[in-house]
Design an enzyme around this catalytic site. Structure first.
Site, PDB file in Angstrom:
ATOM      1  N   GLY A   1     -25.304 -50.023  15.284  1.00  0.00           N
ATOM      2  CA  GLY A   1     -25.342 -49.585  16.897  1.00  0.00           C
ATOM      3  C   GLY A   1     -26.739 -49.511  17.366  1.00  0.00           C
ATOM      4  O   GLY A   1     -27.624 -49.346  16.526  1.00  0.00           O
TER       5      GLY A   1
ATOM      6  N   THR B   1     -28.357 -46.735  18.742  1.00  0.00           N
ATOM      7  CA  THR B   1     -28.914 -45.607  18.325  1.00  0.00           C
ATOM      8  C   THR B   1     -29.417 -45.496  16.943  1.00  0.00           C
ATOM      9  O   THR B   1     -30.309 -44.976  16.525  1.00  0.00           O
ATOM     10  CB  THR B   1     -28.063 -44.456  18.625  1.00  0.00           C
ATOM     11  OG1 THR B   1     -27.517 -44.556  19.957  1.00  0.00           O
ATOM     12  CG2 THR B   1     -28.732 -42.884  18.386  1.00  0.00           C
TER      13      THR B   1
ATOM     14  N   GLY C   1     -23.479 -43.964  14.507  1.00  0.00           N
ATOM     15  CA  GLY C   1     -23.142 -43.529  15.911  1.00  0.00           C
ATOM     16  C   GLY C   1     -21.676 -43.339  16.173  1.00  0.00           C
ATOM     17  O   GLY C   1     -20.922 -43.454  15.292  1.00  0.00           O
TER      18      GLY C   1
ATOM     19  N   ASP D   1     -18.316 -43.651  19.364  1.00  0.00           N
ATOM     20  CA  ASP D   1     -17.819 -43.909  20.958  1.00  0.00           C
ATOM     21  C   ASP D   1     -17.317 -43.099  21.647  1.00  0.00           C
ATOM     22  O   ASP D   1     -17.531 -42.785  22.761  1.00  0.00           O
ATOM     23  CB  ASP D   1     -16.924 -45.304  20.901  1.00  0.00           C
ATOM     24  CG  ASP D   1     -17.521 -46.402  20.171  1.00  0.00           C
ATOM     25  OD1 ASP D   1     -18.594 -46.871  20.653  1.00  0.00           O
ATOM     26  OD2 ASP D   1     -17.057 -46.933  19.260  1.00  0.00           O
TER      27      ASP D   1
ATOM     28  N   GLY E   1     -16.816 -49.693  18.216  1.00  0.00           N
ATOM     29  CA  GLY E   1     -17.301 -50.469  19.592  1.00  0.00           C
ATOM     30  C   GLY E   1     -17.923 -51.660  19.191  1.00  0.00           C
ATOM     31  O   GLY E   1     -18.039 -52.744  19.662  1.00  0.00           O
TER      32      GLY E   1
ATOM     33  N   GLU F   1     -18.194 -48.958   7.822  1.00  0.00           N
ATOM     34  CA  GLU F   1     -18.845 -47.608   8.318  1.00  0.00           C
ATOM     35  C   GLU F   1     -17.825 -46.441   7.765  1.00  0.00           C
ATOM     36  O   GLU F   1     -18.221 -45.576   7.353  1.00  0.00           O
ATOM     37  CB  GLU F   1     -18.581 -47.524   9.826  1.00  0.00           C
ATOM     38  CG  GLU F   1     -19.742 -48.246  10.595  1.00  0.00           C
ATOM     39  CD  GLU F   1     -19.764 -48.463  12.208  1.00  0.00           C
ATOM     40  OE1 GLU F   1     -20.510 -48.759  12.864  1.00  0.00           O
ATOM     41  OE2 GLU F   1     -18.692 -47.977  12.743  1.00  0.00           O
TER      42      GLU F   1
ATOM     43  N   LYS G   1     -20.507 -39.365  25.163  1.00  0.00           N
ATOM     44  CA  LYS G   1     -19.660 -39.537  24.171  1.00  0.00           C
ATOM     45  C   LYS G   1     -18.891 -38.539  23.927  1.00  0.00           C
ATOM     46  O   LYS G   1     -18.093 -38.505  23.005  1.00  0.00           O
ATOM     47  CB  LYS G   1     -20.362 -40.231  22.934  1.00  0.00           C
ATOM     48  CG  LYS G   1     -21.225 -41.478  23.216  1.00  0.00           C
ATOM     49  CD  LYS G   1     -20.490 -42.453  23.474  1.00  0.00           C
ATOM     50  CE  LYS G   1     -21.411 -43.778  23.799  1.00  0.00           C
ATOM     51  NZ  LYS G   1     -22.320 -44.207  22.957  1.00  0.00           N
TER      52      LYS G   1
END
Length: 238
Positions: free
Chosen positions: A34, A36, A91, A93, A105, A112, A130
């Site tokens: 993601g 970030t 990260g 969502d 997402g 993950e 979030k």
């Protein structure tokens, strides 16, 4: 306004860099997926180049994080070659008050989950949008499904009270295909009263590979916020 001055971009950078600062030499690091965590991978690469970090190895959770790690010079390893993951950085969502998450997402939640649950410490990096009171309030639950089981899985989800929708590609005709070659169903639930039970129930549907509910696995959440026009990082831990 240039990209460098964009407060949201700066906030994501700050959070991603703050997580990278927690990595020490000799660690095995789960590399999340993601926008970030992309900054985390970049910062790890910078620390390796400057000699601050030595002997770290990354375990990527997606093709995206693998490509970024190679781009920024972060050495990679696989789960077959290691016996531990010291820290995973990823990260989310949604994050609820118990630090349970909805992820997926980016359609990478299966890999993950494998990496994040194996980690001794799991650090989540998010922006303040979030943080929610209850999971499912703003985001649907992503579920990775093997293609042949798509229709029966959607029927089973409807019986549980969910509203399933096949995730379609952007700038691509047809559905999103995961790194494992499967499809993703996004499910709206009016109420997820018990995320732990829901996680198990969904995974027990034949044809479901994994879902995006991450329960009781987060150790620390780094939250990026804008205060007085400047990005700051707040910590939430159990």
């Amino acid at each position: 306004m240039t990209a460098e001055q964009d407060p949201v971009k700066l906030m994501k950078q700050q959070v991603g860099f703050a997580a990278a600062d927690r990595v020490q030499s000799g660690m095995i690091v789960g590399l999340g997926t993601g926008s970030t965590t992309a900054y985390t991978i970049q910062a790890l690469g910078d620390r390796i180049k400057s000699g601050q970090l030595k002997d770290i190895k990354g375990v990527p959770t997606s093709f995206q994080s693998e490509v970024l790690a190679k781009q920024y010079g972060v050495p990679l390893t696989t789960l077959d070659e290691i016996d531990r993951i010291d820290v995973a950085i990823d990260g989310a969502d949604e994050v609820d008050p118990h630090l349970n998450l909805i992820k997926g997402g980016g359609a990478a939640h299966t890999r993950e989950k494998v990496v994040d649950y194996l980690a001794t410490q799991f650090i989540v990096v998010v922006d303040s949008s979030k943080i929610v009171d209850k999971l499912g309030s703003t985001f649907r639950v992503p579920i990775e499904v093997i293609p042949m089981a798509l229709t029966p899985v959607m029927r089973a989800i409807e019986k549980l009270g969910g509203k399933p929708e096949l995730r379609m590609g952007v700038k691509k005709a047809g559905p999103v295909i995961t790194d494992q070659g499967n499809m993703v169903i996004d499910v709206k639930f009016d109420d997820i009263a018990n995320p732990g039970e829901m996680e198990k129930t969904l995974n027990n549907i034949p044809g479901v590979l994994e879902n995006g509910l991450f329960v009781d696995c987060t150790d620390l959440v780094l939250v990026g916020e804008i205060q007085d026009g400047k990005p700051v990082v707040r910590e939430i831990s159990k």
